[in-house]
Design a protein around this motif. Structure first.
Motif: not given
Length: 299
Positions: A109-111, A117-119, A136-139, A141-144
């Motif tokens: 989903a991150f890729d 240009e999503g989140q 860690g799967q999203t470099l 960049k994921a918002i927790v």
């Protein structure tokens, strides 16, 4: 006093599998490193430490070479595997299959979100071991998101894909999902389109199914003794389920925290716990309660 243990409580498959792997490995070696507490229960951690399980943190991992390290059920980010290769560390990977599958889904989903240009938004506790593995799967960049105030980190004008830490509350996930949907509608001034928001209920069903089971168990007993480590997110959530159904619910880490004044001799007492609570600990609590003299308890 009648005392019973909830048959649905205790270790989930992932935790049970990780502990079995650790014990099997320690039969062949007197020392095994574990990256973080193998389970969020201090008494179980201490039991395994006596067998030779040494808990380390990420900084210590970077200084280890030519040894064996257990990855617990929570899973790990790609960086951990990279360090292991560089330092000639053999990983005993006990990552829960449910968590591994979720990591793959988050990465995929991150890729996609990067192209659009999503989140990626993860409903979970910042700093929790599983969440570290997911971000860690999203470099990173994921918002927790955990509280309403965390929603301010999201740009609601851009696409959002939502996942959940596997041990979070189902109710909490759907409440959060609705809030995000409402914010997207407000930001766009139009109904949400599928491409703008994708909510993935990634909560482990072995965990979520315990909520209705615990509701019923809490209603069937006069007193509930919920046994869990205080660091367990799952324990805190499931205890609240008990408390909402039965105001005479008590959270303890072991039998040493029990107060005889909580009980009457005529009570039906139910013992239950988190997915990180060992059965031997609940049995220890049951034995203590059964050892209380009826004459010392209020009628």
């Amino acid at each position: 006093m009648q005392v019973s243990i909830d048959k649905n409580s205790g270790y989930c498959f992932g935790v049970e599998f990780a502990i079995k792997m650790a014990e099997d490995e320690m039969e062949q070696s007197d020392k095994l490193y574990c990256l973080g507490d193998i389970v969020h229960n201090d008494m179980e951690v201490n039991r395994l430490a006596a067998k030779g399980l040494v808990v380390i943190d990420r900084e210590e991992l970077e200084n280890l070479h030519d040894c064996k390290v257990l990855i617990r059920a929570h899973g790990e980010p790609p960086e951990t595997y990279k360090v292991a290769i560089e330092n000639n560390i053999e990983l005993i990977d006990a990552s829960c299959p449910v968590v591994l599958k979720l990591q793959h889904r988050v990465k995929t989903a991150f890729d996609k979100m990067e192209r659009e240009e999503g989140q990626i938004v993860i409903y979970g506790k910042k700093g929790h071991a599983e969440v570290i593995g997911l971000t860690g799967q999203t470099l990173e960049k994921a918002i927790v998101v955990m509280e309403d105030s965390d929603l301010e980190k999201i740009d609601f004008a851009r696409p959002v894909t939502l996942f959940s830490q596997t041990t979070k509350s189902t109710k909490g996930f759907y409440e959060l999902s609705k809030k995000i949907e409402d914010r997207i509608q407000a930001a766009k001034g139009a109904p949400v389109e599928t491409v703008d928001f994708n909510a993935n209920d990634s909560i482990c069903r072995q965990v979520s199914n315990r909520e209705p089971q615990l509701q019923k168990f809490s209603q069937e007993n006069d007193v509930i003794v919920f046994v869990s480590g205080k660091k367990s997110s799952n324990g805190k959530a499931l205890y609240q389920v008990c408390l909402s159904e039965n105001p005479r619910s008590y959270f303890v880490e072991s039998e040493s925290e029990l107060n005889p004044e909580w009980f009457h001799s005529s009570d039906k007492v139910g013992i239950c716990g988190a997915t990180s609570t060992p059965m031997w600990l609940m049995e220890q609590v049951k034995n203590y309660l059964e050892s209380l003299e009826a004459s010392t308890l209020p009628a």
